[in-house]
Design a protein around this motif. Structure first.
Motif, PDB file in Angstrom:
ATOM      1  N   ALA A 115      -5.930 -10.233   3.551  1.00 50.35           N
ATOM      2  CA  ALA A 115      -7.287 -10.764   3.411  1.00 50.35           C
ATOM      3  C   ALA A 115      -8.241 -10.074   4.380  1.00 50.35           C
ATOM      4  O   ALA A 115      -9.438  -9.965   4.114  1.00 50.35           O
ATOM      5  CB  ALA A 115      -7.291 -12.271   3.639  1.00 50.35           C
ATOM      6  N   GLU A 116      -7.715  -9.591   5.513  1.00 46.85           N
ATOM      7  CA  GLU A 116      -8.519  -8.883   6.507  1.00 46.85           C
ATOM      8  C   GLU A 116      -7.799  -7.597   6.912  1.00 46.85           C
ATOM      9  O   GLU A 116      -6.584  -7.466   6.716  1.00 46.85           O
ATOM     10  CB  GLU A 116      -8.746  -9.761   7.739  1.00 46.85           C
ATOM     11  CG  GLU A 116      -9.500 -11.054   7.441  1.00 46.85           C
ATOM     12  CD  GLU A 116      -9.623 -11.928   8.681  1.00 46.85           C
ATOM     13  OE1 GLU A 116      -8.969 -11.599   9.697  1.00 46.85           O
ATOM     14  OE2 GLU A 116     -10.365 -12.927   8.622  1.00 46.85           O
ATOM     15  N   CYS A 127      -0.273 -13.676   8.970  1.00 45.52           N
ATOM     16  CA  CYS A 127      -1.415 -13.024   8.327  1.00 45.52           C
ATOM     17  C   CYS A 127      -1.857 -13.772   7.075  1.00 45.52           C
ATOM     18  O   CYS A 127      -1.031 -14.367   6.368  1.00 45.52           O
ATOM     19  CB  CYS A 127      -1.076 -11.584   7.935  1.00 45.52           C
ATOM     20  SG  CYS A 127      -0.461 -10.569   9.289  1.00 45.52           S
ATOM     21  N   ALA A 128      -3.164 -13.712   6.811  1.00 45.79           N
ATOM     22  CA  ALA A 128      -3.705 -14.242   5.554  1.00 45.79           C
ATOM     23  C   ALA A 128      -3.525 -13.168   4.475  1.00 45.79           C
ATOM     24  O   ALA A 128      -3.962 -12.023   4.644  1.00 45.79           O
ATOM     25  CB  ALA A 128      -5.180 -14.579   5.716  1.00 45.79           C
ATOM     26  N   LEU A 129      -2.867 -13.533   3.367  1.00 48.77           N
ATOM     27  CA  LEU A 129      -2.534 -12.577   2.312  1.00 48.77           C
ATOM     28  C   LEU A 129      -3.223 -12.941   1.000  1.00 48.77           C
ATOM     29  O   LEU A 129      -3.323 -14.118   0.644  1.00 48.77           O
ATOM     30  CB  LEU A 129      -1.024 -12.544   2.083  1.00 48.77           C
ATOM     31  CG  LEU A 129      -0.153 -12.086   3.260  1.00 48.77           C
ATOM     32  CD1 LEU A 129       1.320 -12.326   2.961  1.00 48.77           C
ATOM     33  CD2 LEU A 129      -0.402 -10.608   3.550  1.00 48.77           C
ATOM     34  N   ASN A 130      -3.656 -11.915   0.294  1.00 51.15           N
ATOM     35  CA  ASN A 130      -4.202 -12.120  -1.058  1.00 51.15           C
ATOM     36  C   ASN A 130      -3.153 -11.892  -2.138  1.00 51.15           C
ATOM     37  O   ASN A 130      -3.238 -12.464  -3.223  1.00 51.15           O
ATOM     38  CB  ASN A 130      -5.388 -11.177  -1.306  1.00 51.15           C
ATOM     39  CG  ASN A 130      -6.606 -11.572  -0.497  1.00 51.15           C
ATOM     40  OD1 ASN A 130      -6.746 -12.746  -0.126  1.00 51.15           O
ATOM     41  ND2 ASN A 130      -7.478 -10.610  -0.215  1.00 51.15           N
ATOM     42  N   ASP A 131      -2.151 -11.024  -1.838  1.00 51.90           N
ATOM     43  CA  ASP A 131      -1.160 -10.709  -2.867  1.00 51.90           C
ATOM     44  C   ASP A 131       0.066 -10.050  -2.235  1.00 51.90           C
ATOM     45  O   ASP A 131      -0.028  -9.443  -1.168  1.00 51.90           O
ATOM     46  CB  ASP A 131      -1.763  -9.755  -3.904  1.00 51.90           C
ATOM     47  CG  ASP A 131      -1.065  -9.856  -5.253  1.00 51.90           C
ATOM     48  OD1 ASP A 131      -0.053 -10.584  -5.348  1.00 51.90           O
ATOM     49  OD2 ASP A 131      -1.534  -9.218  -6.209  1.00 51.90           O
ATOM     50  N   THR A 174      -1.218  -7.160   0.230  1.00 52.35           N
ATOM     51  CA  THR A 174      -2.679  -7.057   0.227  1.00 52.35           C
ATOM     52  C   THR A 174      -3.214  -8.102   1.195  1.00 52.35           C
ATOM     53  O   THR A 174      -3.107  -9.318   0.947  1.00 52.35           O
ATOM     54  CB  THR A 174      -3.255  -7.305  -1.180  1.00 52.35           C
ATOM     55  OG1 THR A 174      -2.656  -6.384  -2.104  1.00 52.35           O
ATOM     56  CG2 THR A 174      -4.767  -7.104  -1.186  1.00 52.35           C
ATOM     57  N   ASN A 226      -7.067  -2.520   2.582  1.00 51.36           N
ATOM     58  CA  ASN A 226      -6.283  -3.633   3.143  1.00 51.36           C
ATOM     59  C   ASN A 226      -4.897  -3.784   2.504  1.00 51.36           C
ATOM     60  O   ASN A 226      -4.302  -4.859   2.553  1.00 51.36           O
ATOM     61  CB  ASN A 226      -7.043  -4.961   3.024  1.00 51.36           C
ATOM     62  CG  ASN A 226      -8.276  -4.997   3.894  1.00 51.36           C
ATOM     63  OD1 ASN A 226      -8.423  -4.190   4.817  1.00 51.36           O
ATOM     64  ND2 ASN A 226      -9.179  -5.930   3.617  1.00 51.36           N
TER      65      ASN A 226
END
Length: 334
Positions: A259-260, A307-311, A257, A285
């Motif tokens: 972030a962008e 990459c910026a990741l949420n999960d 998942t 996303n």
């Protein structure tokens, strides 16, 4: 002693082949054409006492035909069958007292009378003593939680309630072998869980051997350590479920998942040189990568570094997908 022994079993049906058109219909009145359909094609296997075995395959693979031969409903074209030490067709009356059968789309209960009256009739059919009936059925009724249903006519039961009563009816004579043909078809999740739990308890408490046919892979995963897989009447796999997963289910799904928003082209460039297949997830996303088991750390490392990741979620390949891949690729017996 094995509960079931099958050697070179074969079943063929003679099927009428209709001609097309009105002229063809008239010709069929006088001379019919037939074609030979081989539903079960030279299969051999054995099931040990106390095993729970999943007997699986696509529609038309020969599962129900096999069950009907094993229970004595159909006579084989050729081959040898021994079930509970008997020939199902030559020792019919003695044999049926040693098996229980549940067909998901057939009922052995009388539609217009109370469930307990059906049970009493079946008790007479199987010549079960009053003491045996009281002792055994009290446990079965308790495990299946059907006490409140006993006074109701079968026609007033829901599908889930009826299937629990069908299971109880098949066990009135406490058979050592139980055949289940699609027993959870059309049932909701909670009823399925209750039936699975009951079958586990039955197997542990009485050592009941169970042969289960189903299209629901969650039934197989919950109950069976061994599966026998059919395709076009032939056995293409006979072994443990674990070995099936190891052989055909190599790889994992890694769901990221972000972030962008990212593109497929960017992800493919990021994992260039690795054996990865990217697919868009159902949520915004979210991208899912299909990766060989050993390649997961490298994929996660490359993506997380850029990459910026949420999960992140790592999943095994579902058994249902493994089975589908086997049929699509044409697995060999082994």
């Amino acid at each position: 002693m094995n509960a079931i022994e099958v050697e070179h079993l074969r079943k063929e049906f003679k099927v009428h082949k209709s001609r097309s058109g009105l002229v063809g219909a008239f010709r069929d009145l006088w001379t019919r054409r037939y074609t030979l359909v081989r539903a079960v094609d030279d299969i051999s296997f054995a099931v040990k006492q106390g095993e729970i075995v999943g007997y699986i395959g696509e529609n038309g693979a020969g599962k129900s035909t096999t069950i009907k031969m094993l229970t004595g409903i159909l006579t084989p074209t050729s081959g040898r069958i021994v079930v509970n030490g008997m020939n199902p067709h030559k020792e019919r009356e003695k044999f049926v007292r040693t098996i229980g059968v549940v067909f998901g789309q057939r009922s052995q209960l009388w539609w217009d009378i109370a469930v307990q009256e059906s049970f009493r009739l079946l008790k007479k059919v199987y010549r079960v003593s009053d003491e045996q009936y009281r002792r055994h059925m009290a446990e079965v009724i308790d495990m299946l939680e059907i006490g409140p249903l006993l006074d109701k006519p079968v026609r007033k039961l829901s599908l889930g309630q009826r299937m629990r009563c069908e299971l109880a009816a098949a066990l009135i004579h406490n058979p050592p072998l139980l055949f289940l043909d699609e027993p959870t078809i059309g049932l909701d999740v909670l009823v399925k869980l209750n039936i699975r739990q009951f079958l586990k308890q039955l197997n542990e408490r009485y050592g009941t051997t169970i042969l289960l046919t189903t299209h629901d892979m969650s039934d197989i995963e919950a109950l069976c350590e061994r599966v026998i897989m059919l395709d076009e009447g032939k056995i293409i796999y006979d072994g443990s479920l674990e070995r099936l997963k190891e052989r055909w289910g190599q790889g994992k799904r890694v769901a990221f998942t972000f972030a962008e928003a990212v593109t497929a082209a960017f992800l493919q460039q990021l994992t260039e040189g690795l054996d990865v297949v990217w697919k868009k997830g159902e949520q915004p996303n979210v991208w899912v990568s299909h990766v060989p088991s050993g390649g997961v750390p490298e994929v996660v490392s490359r993506v997380a570094a850029r990459c910026a990741l949420n999960d992140i979620h790592i999943h095994e390949v579902p058994t249902e997908e493994i089975i589908r891949n086997i049929y699509e690729e044409g697995a060999v017996h082994g």
